[in-house]
Scaffold this motif. Structure first.
Motif, PDB file in Angstrom:
ATOM      1  N   THR A 162       0.510  -1.087  -0.024  1.00  0.00           N
ATOM      2  CA  THR A 162      -0.115  -0.206  -0.074  1.00  0.00           C
ATOM      3  C   THR A 162       1.367   1.847   0.166  1.00  0.00           C
ATOM      4  O   THR A 162       1.641   1.358   1.044  1.00  0.00           O
ATOM      5  CB  THR A 162      -1.057  -0.139   1.074  1.00  0.00           C
ATOM      6  OG1 THR A 162      -1.880  -1.499   0.823  1.00  0.00           O
ATOM      7  CG2 THR A 162      -1.809   1.130   1.213  1.00  0.00           C
ATOM      8  N   ASP A 163       0.618   2.083  -1.307  1.00  0.00           N
ATOM      9  CA  ASP A 163       1.777   3.300  -1.264  1.00  0.00           C
ATOM     10  C   ASP A 163       0.951   4.218  -0.213  1.00  0.00           C
ATOM     11  O   ASP A 163       0.403   3.927   0.291  1.00  0.00           O
ATOM     12  CB  ASP A 163       1.680   3.452  -2.856  1.00  0.00           C
ATOM     13  CG  ASP A 163       2.818   4.515  -3.013  1.00  0.00           C
ATOM     14  OD1 ASP A 163       3.564   4.477  -1.865  1.00  0.00           O
ATOM     15  OD2 ASP A 163       2.524   5.682  -3.896  1.00  0.00           O
ATOM     16  N   GLY A 164       2.146   5.270   0.060  1.00  0.00           N
ATOM     17  CA  GLY A 164       2.099   6.029   0.517  1.00  0.00           C
ATOM     18  C   GLY A 164       3.344   6.484   1.925  1.00  0.00           C
ATOM     19  O   GLY A 164       4.413   6.002   1.706  1.00  0.00           O
ATOM     20  N   ASP A 165       2.899   7.446   3.296  1.00  0.00           N
ATOM     21  CA  ASP A 165       4.184   7.715   3.501  1.00  0.00           C
ATOM     22  C   ASP A 165       3.392   7.732   5.049  1.00  0.00           C
ATOM     23  O   ASP A 165       3.039   8.059   6.201  1.00  0.00           O
ATOM     24  CB  ASP A 165       4.581   8.749   4.435  1.00  0.00           C
ATOM     25  CG  ASP A 165       6.090   8.704   5.254  1.00  0.00           C
ATOM     26  OD1 ASP A 165       5.854   7.794   4.798  1.00  0.00           O
ATOM     27  OD2 ASP A 165       6.463  10.141   4.762  1.00  0.00           O
ATOM     28  N   THR A 167       4.414   3.739   3.892  1.00  0.00           N
ATOM     29  CA  THR A 167       4.002   2.899   2.661  1.00  0.00           C
ATOM     30  C   THR A 167       4.448   1.233   2.968  1.00  0.00           C
ATOM     31  O   THR A 167       5.251   0.529   3.999  1.00  0.00           O
ATOM     32  CB  THR A 167       5.503   2.828   1.647  1.00  0.00           C
ATOM     33  OG1 THR A 167       5.754   3.688   0.985  1.00  0.00           O
ATOM     34  CG2 THR A 167       4.764   1.449   0.304  1.00  0.00           C
ATOM     35  N   VAL A 168       3.252   0.692   3.500  1.00  0.00           N
ATOM     36  CA  VAL A 168       2.536   0.032   4.279  1.00  0.00           C
ATOM     37  C   VAL A 168       3.125  -2.140   3.245  1.00  0.00           C
ATOM     38  O   VAL A 168       2.602  -1.476   1.930  1.00  0.00           O
ATOM     39  CB  VAL A 168       1.764  -0.568   4.306  1.00  0.00           C
ATOM     40  CG1 VAL A 168       1.287  -1.898   5.614  1.00  0.00           C
ATOM     41  CG2 VAL A 168       1.485   0.729   5.640  1.00  0.00           C
ATOM     42  N   ILE A 169       4.028  -2.859   3.609  1.00  0.00           N
ATOM     43  CA  ILE A 169       4.083  -3.830   2.901  1.00  0.00           C
ATOM     44  C   ILE A 169       3.534  -5.149   3.616  1.00  0.00           C
ATOM     45  O   ILE A 169       3.666  -5.475   5.001  1.00  0.00           O
ATOM     46  CB  ILE A 169       5.559  -4.818   2.802  1.00  0.00           C
ATOM     47  CG1 ILE A 169       6.509  -3.283   1.794  1.00  0.00           C
ATOM     48  CG2 ILE A 169       5.752  -5.874   1.798  1.00  0.00           C
ATOM     49  CD1 ILE A 169       8.203  -3.146   2.009  1.00  0.00           C
ATOM     50  N   GLY A 170       1.903  -5.837   3.605  1.00  0.00           N
ATOM     51  CA  GLY A 170       1.863  -6.571   3.574  1.00  0.00           C
ATOM     52  C   GLY A 170       2.850  -8.213   3.297  1.00  0.00           C
ATOM     53  O   GLY A 170       2.881  -8.570   2.592  1.00  0.00           O
ATOM     54  N   HIS A 177       6.240  -1.443   7.552  1.00  0.00           N
ATOM     55  CA  HIS A 177       6.246  -0.186   7.452  1.00  0.00           C
ATOM     56  C   HIS A 177       7.167   1.454   7.052  1.00  0.00           C
ATOM     57  O   HIS A 177       7.878   0.935   7.895  1.00  0.00           O
ATOM     58  CB  HIS A 177       5.288   0.660   8.617  1.00  0.00           C
ATOM     59  CG  HIS A 177       4.283  -0.352   9.116  1.00  0.00           C
ATOM     60  ND1 HIS A 177       2.968   0.758   9.220  1.00  0.00           N
ATOM     61  CD2 HIS A 177       3.711  -1.402   9.260  1.00  0.00           C
ATOM     62  CE1 HIS A 177       1.759   0.462   9.029  1.00  0.00           C
ATOM     63  NE2 HIS A 177       2.367  -2.099   9.531  1.00  0.00           N
ATOM     64  N   LEU A 178       7.828   1.211   5.214  1.00  0.00           N
ATOM     65  CA  LEU A 178       8.927   1.625   5.382  1.00  0.00           C
ATOM     66  C   LEU A 178       8.481   3.136   5.790  1.00  0.00           C
ATOM     67  O   LEU A 178       7.749   3.978   4.912  1.00  0.00           O
ATOM     68  CB  LEU A 178       9.064   2.461   3.993  1.00  0.00           C
ATOM     69  CG  LEU A 178       9.267   0.239   3.786  1.00  0.00           C
ATOM     70  CD1 LEU A 178       9.538   0.727   2.155  1.00  0.00           C
ATOM     71  CD2 LEU A 178      10.318  -0.329   4.895  1.00  0.00           C
TER      72      LEU A 178
END
Length: 211
Positions: A162-165, A167-170, A177-178
């Protein structure tokens, strides 16, 4: 250990990022400003197949941006949305450069570093007939300890981004959470990756691992 070759790369990483980074939803800084490298460090891929670099850059006088990348000798199936571009490396040939958020090898390595209290790889640079150790400009540290936690996500597939700040990598075993604009110091709680670089004395959170 990360074995690096001194070679010409065209386009350079910053040139490649200059055409990609300003169009990310989490980009911050002047869009027409050139990118500068703030700091960088490498992680080891245990299989030795994928280059993994944790890169910090800045656009003009904007904030520091966290842009981890992976480098591959062939396209990663199903990861076209995360392709930053390709470069020609004077020793390794064509390299496919990916936003590491979409690379399952990065997810596995990052989770393992956080869980076990790992650090950046030792960088050895091949120069002519010599191999020299290069000091990293970015010091990384996971908050866990040796032998801590369950196995991380697998090397292939099994991630959803999931892109954003942040960025979530499931993954099948939790989420990463980057932090794309890192600035918050580590408070000592939570499973995190922290970084320190020139001018930053207190470790700053770069990523979090949630079970």
């Amino acid at each position: 250990m990360a074995l690096l070759h001194r070679a010409e790369i065209r386009p350079t990483k910053l040139e490649l990022l200059g055409g990609w980074l300003p169009y990310r939803s989490w980009f911050a800084g002047p869009r027409d400003a050139g990118l500068s490298r703030v700091a960088a460090a490498r992680f080891d891929d245990p299989a030795g197949a994928v280059g993994i670099e944790v890169l910090l850059v800045r656009a003009g006088d904007g904030p520091v941006l966290h842009v981890p990348l992976t480098y591959r000798g062939a396209p990663l199936a199903g990861a076209g949305a995360f392709l930053v571009g390709t470069t020609e490396h004077g020793v390794l040939g064509t390299r496919w450069v990916y936003d590491a958020a979409g690379d399952p090898v990065f997810a596995a390595v990052l989770a393992e570093v956080i869980r076990t209290g790992g650090a950046q790889a030792i960088e050895k640079l091949v120069e002519d007939d010599r191999v020299v150790v290069r000091e990293p400009s970015l010091l990384l540290r996971g908050s866990g300890g040796p032998g801590t936690g369950a196995a991380g996500p697998g090397r292939a597939g099994g991630i959803e981004v999931t892109d954003g700040d942040p960025t979530v990598i499931g993954t099948r075993s939790g989420s990463l959470h980057l932090v794309r604009t890192p600035s918050a110091p580590h408070t000592g709680s939570g499973a995190v990756l922290t970084g320190r670089w020139s001018g930053v004395d207190t470790p700053v959170v770069l990523a979090r691992l949630a079970g």
